[in-house]
Design an enzyme around this catalytic site. Structure first.
Site, PDB file in Angstrom:
ATOM      1  N   LYS A 202       0.839  -1.203   0.000  1.00 21.04           N
ATOM      2  CA  LYS A 202       0.000   0.000   0.000  1.00 21.04           C
ATOM      3  C   LYS A 202       0.871   1.250   0.000  1.00 21.04           C
ATOM      4  CE  LYS A 202      -2.862  -2.397   3.186  1.00 21.04           C
ATOM      5  NZ  LYS A 202      -3.151  -2.289   4.612  1.00 21.04           N
ATOM      6  N   GLY A 360      -0.482  -5.859   9.533  1.00 18.59           N
ATOM      7  CA  GLY A 360      -1.129  -7.166   9.545  1.00 18.59           C
ATOM      8  C   GLY A 360      -0.314  -8.194   8.784  1.00 18.59           C
ATOM      9  N   GLY A 384      -1.815   0.290   9.418  1.00 26.50           N
ATOM     10  CA  GLY A 384      -2.181   1.685   9.187  1.00 26.50           C
ATOM     11  C   GLY A 384      -2.258   2.457  10.496  1.00 26.50           C
TER      12      GLY A 384
HETATM   13  P1  ADP Z   1       1.166  -4.658   6.124  1.00 28.65           P
HETATM   14  O1  ADP Z   1      -0.145  -5.408   6.206  1.00 28.65           O
HETATM   15  O2  ADP Z   1       2.240  -5.334   6.907  1.00 28.65           O
HETATM   16  O3  ADP Z   1       1.005  -3.210   6.462  1.00 28.65           O
HETATM   17  P2  ADP Z   1       0.843  -4.324   3.283  1.00 28.65           P
HETATM   18  O4  ADP Z   1      -0.564  -4.747   3.392  1.00 28.65           O
HETATM   19  O5  ADP Z   1       1.134  -2.948   2.909  1.00 28.65           O
HETATM   20  O6  ADP Z   1       1.653  -4.719   4.622  1.00 28.65           O
HETATM   21  O7  ADP Z   1       1.592  -5.192   2.195  1.00 28.65           O
HETATM   22  C1  ADP Z   1       1.655  -6.597   2.247  1.00 28.65           C
HETATM   23  C2  ADP Z   1       1.587  -7.141   0.867  1.00 28.65           C
HETATM   24  O8  ADP Z   1       2.581  -6.534   0.061  1.00 28.65           O
HETATM   25  C3  ADP Z   1       1.858  -8.619   0.801  1.00 28.65           C
HETATM   26  O9  ADP Z   1       0.658  -9.266   0.443  1.00 28.65           O
HETATM   27  C4  ADP Z   1       2.929  -8.752  -0.285  1.00 28.65           C
HETATM   28  O10 ADP Z   1       2.650  -9.795  -1.191  1.00 28.65           O
HETATM   29  C5  ADP Z   1       2.850  -7.419  -0.991  1.00 28.65           C
HETATM   30  N1  ADP Z   1       4.095  -6.998  -1.660  1.00 28.65           N
HETATM   31  C6  ADP Z   1       5.316  -6.848  -1.131  1.00 28.65           C
HETATM   32  N2  ADP Z   1       6.220  -6.503  -2.057  1.00 28.65           N
HETATM   33  C7  ADP Z   1       5.550  -6.414  -3.231  1.00 28.65           C
HETATM   34  C8  ADP Z   1       5.939  -6.118  -4.574  1.00 28.65           C
HETATM   35  N3  ADP Z   1       7.181  -5.827  -4.881  1.00 28.65           N
HETATM   36  N4  ADP Z   1       4.979  -6.128  -5.503  1.00 28.65           N
HETATM   37  C9  ADP Z   1       3.706  -6.431  -5.189  1.00 28.65           C
HETATM   38  N5  ADP Z   1       3.270  -6.727  -3.944  1.00 28.65           N
HETATM   39  C10 ADP Z   1       4.190  -6.720  -2.982  1.00 28.65           C
HETATM   40 MG    MG Z   2      -1.794  -5.573   4.820  1.00 27.32          MG
END
Ligand code: ADP
Ligand code: MG
Length: 403
Positions: A202, A360, A384
């Site tokens: 994100k 998450g 977030g």
């Molecule tokens: P968090 O929940 O820890 O805040 P996010 O929801 O922002 O993390 O991101 C997690 C997702 O990001 C994972 O599902 C992962 O597959 C994806 N992700 C990580 N690197 C990439 C990339 N280079 N391209 C596309 N998706 C990615």
């Molecule tokens: Mg996430």
């Protein structure tokens, strides 16, 4: 903010206590792949039940569109919560309808019920104050007291998070108290170097926090999807990687400010690329290639940091005094793209730093990849929410819990 101890002292026996939890767990069909968020809030629920309350738990799961959608049912979470608590959890098949009313009415002192997904109701997330308030009033009819403990949702101005606590005597649950305590530490005196690692998918949600961290951190390491907007800003081809072109001016400003302030800003030096996004269901071999970060082919997409970057980031974390990490380094759900995330998790464990993991997916990744969660300083249930806290924003769900 009142604690649940104070609430219990004032008397909860026989009272219906609404617990706004965050049971937004990752699911594979109806199988929970990581139950961290359920385990994190279970002690609050157990404590209230032990004090004789009739505990009415509610949560969102995923992003249904304001109407029932079976793939986002909380039924699997009710079962898992029951296993963790060691007692049955009654499940209402709606949130404020006949099933909810009957389920709550049938609770004996010390029993627990879970309502169906809050977001099956348009009022939960509505931008219209009156519509949200109307839904909050329906929820309020099911309870006498409110406990806010869904840390992952406190940055949302949603009915169950923001409007409902205004209608009932309220307190903060133990999970929220712990989360806020840890994040507060990160905004005060931190042991240095303070290293921040940001990744995930994100991009726009996460760029904002850099603005604030540029004033606090000594080093910022970038991975995951947002890395490509930075690489593009530096003039590199990023192929079909995740990109937020409209954020390039912002990103350039961050890079300039980092330089002016002496904050070390570190981007990947190499990445794993493929012409296709991997199949996360079959996990069929993806056979990615490693390319330099300034040589991503036009028809390929960056899906993890490369081996040179893994080594570089491990070195940049080795001497850290404090680490905040949010966002996987790559598409960790596929084994061919999990090594960047694994390397960062391992580097956190190898350092003597106070380590905080937020998000998450990041928290789930740490556990799914086999790391011992107790070895980290703190694993936050909020992504977030933790970022917005560190940005210095007022979080609606925390403000609502103030007396
Ligand atoms: P968090 O929940 O820890 O805040 P996010 O929801 O922002 O993390 O991101 C997690 C997702 O990001 C994972 O599902 C992962 O597959 C994806 N992700 C990580 N690197 C990439 C990339 N280079 N391209 C596309 N998706 C990615
Ligand atoms: Mg996430």
């Amino acid at each position: 903010m009142k604690t649940i101890e104070e609430l219990i002292e004032a008397g909860v026996e026989g009272k219906r206590v609404f617990v706004r939890a965050d049971l937004n767990v990752p699911l594979d069909g109806s199988t929970i792949t990581d139950d961290g968020r359920i385990r994190a809030v279970a002690p609050t629920i157990a404590k209230l039940a032990a004090a004789g309350a009739k505990v009415v738990v509610a949560s969102h799961l995923g992003r249904p569109k304001g109407a029932p959608d079976p793939q986002f049912s909380l039924a699997p979470a009710a079962e898992r919560l029951g296993e963790i608590l060691g007692k049955g959890v009654a499940f209402a098949t709606d949130t404020v309808g006949d099933s909810a009313a009957a389920t709550v009415a049938a609770l004996a002192n010390g029993e627990v019920a879970l309502l169906e997904n809050l977001r099956f109701n348009a009022g939960e997330t509505s931008k219209d104050d009156a519509e949200r308030k109307a839904f909050a009033e329906q929820l309020a009819a099911l309870a006498d007291l409110y406990v806010g403990d869904g840390f992952g949702a406190v940055h949302r101005k949603h009915a169950s998070v923001f409007d409902l606590p205004a209608l009932l005597p309220h307190a903060a649950g133990d999970l929220i108290a712990t989360e806020v305590g840890v994040l507060k530490k990160l905004t005060e005196d931190v042991a240095r170097p303070y290293v921040v690692v940001l990744g995930g998918a994100k991009v726009s949600d996460k760029l904002g926090v850099i603005d604030n961290l540029l004033e606090k951190a000594d080093r910022i390491l970038i991975g995951g999807g947002m890395a490509y907007t930075f690489l593009k800003a530096k003039g590199h081809e990023v192929g079909i990687s995740l990109l937020q072109a409209d954020q390039i001016p912002t990103v350039l400003e961050y890079l300039a400010r980092a330089e002016a302030r002496g904050v070390e800003f570190v981007l990947p030096v190499d990445v794993l690329v493929s012409a296709e996004f991997p199949d996360l269901k079959t996990k069929a071999p993806a056979n990615p290639s490693t390319v330099a970060a300034d040589a991503i082919p036009a028809d390929q997409e960056g899906l993890d940091i490369g081996p040179g970057t893994r080594e570089l980031y491990a070195a940049k974390l080795a001497d850290a005094g404090t680490v905040f990490w949010n966002g996987p380094m790559g598409v960790f759900e596929h084994p061919d793209y999990a090594n960047g995330t694994k390397a960062v998790a391992q580097a956190l464990l190898d350092s003597d730093a106070f380590t905080v993991v937020g998000g998450g997916d990041s928290a789930a990744a740490v556990r799914i990849l086999g790391f011992d969660e107790t070895k980290f300083g703190h694993i936050s249930t909020g992504g977030g929410a933790s970022l917005e806290y560190l940005e210095g924003k007022t979080l609606p769900g925390l403000a609502a819990l103030e007396d």
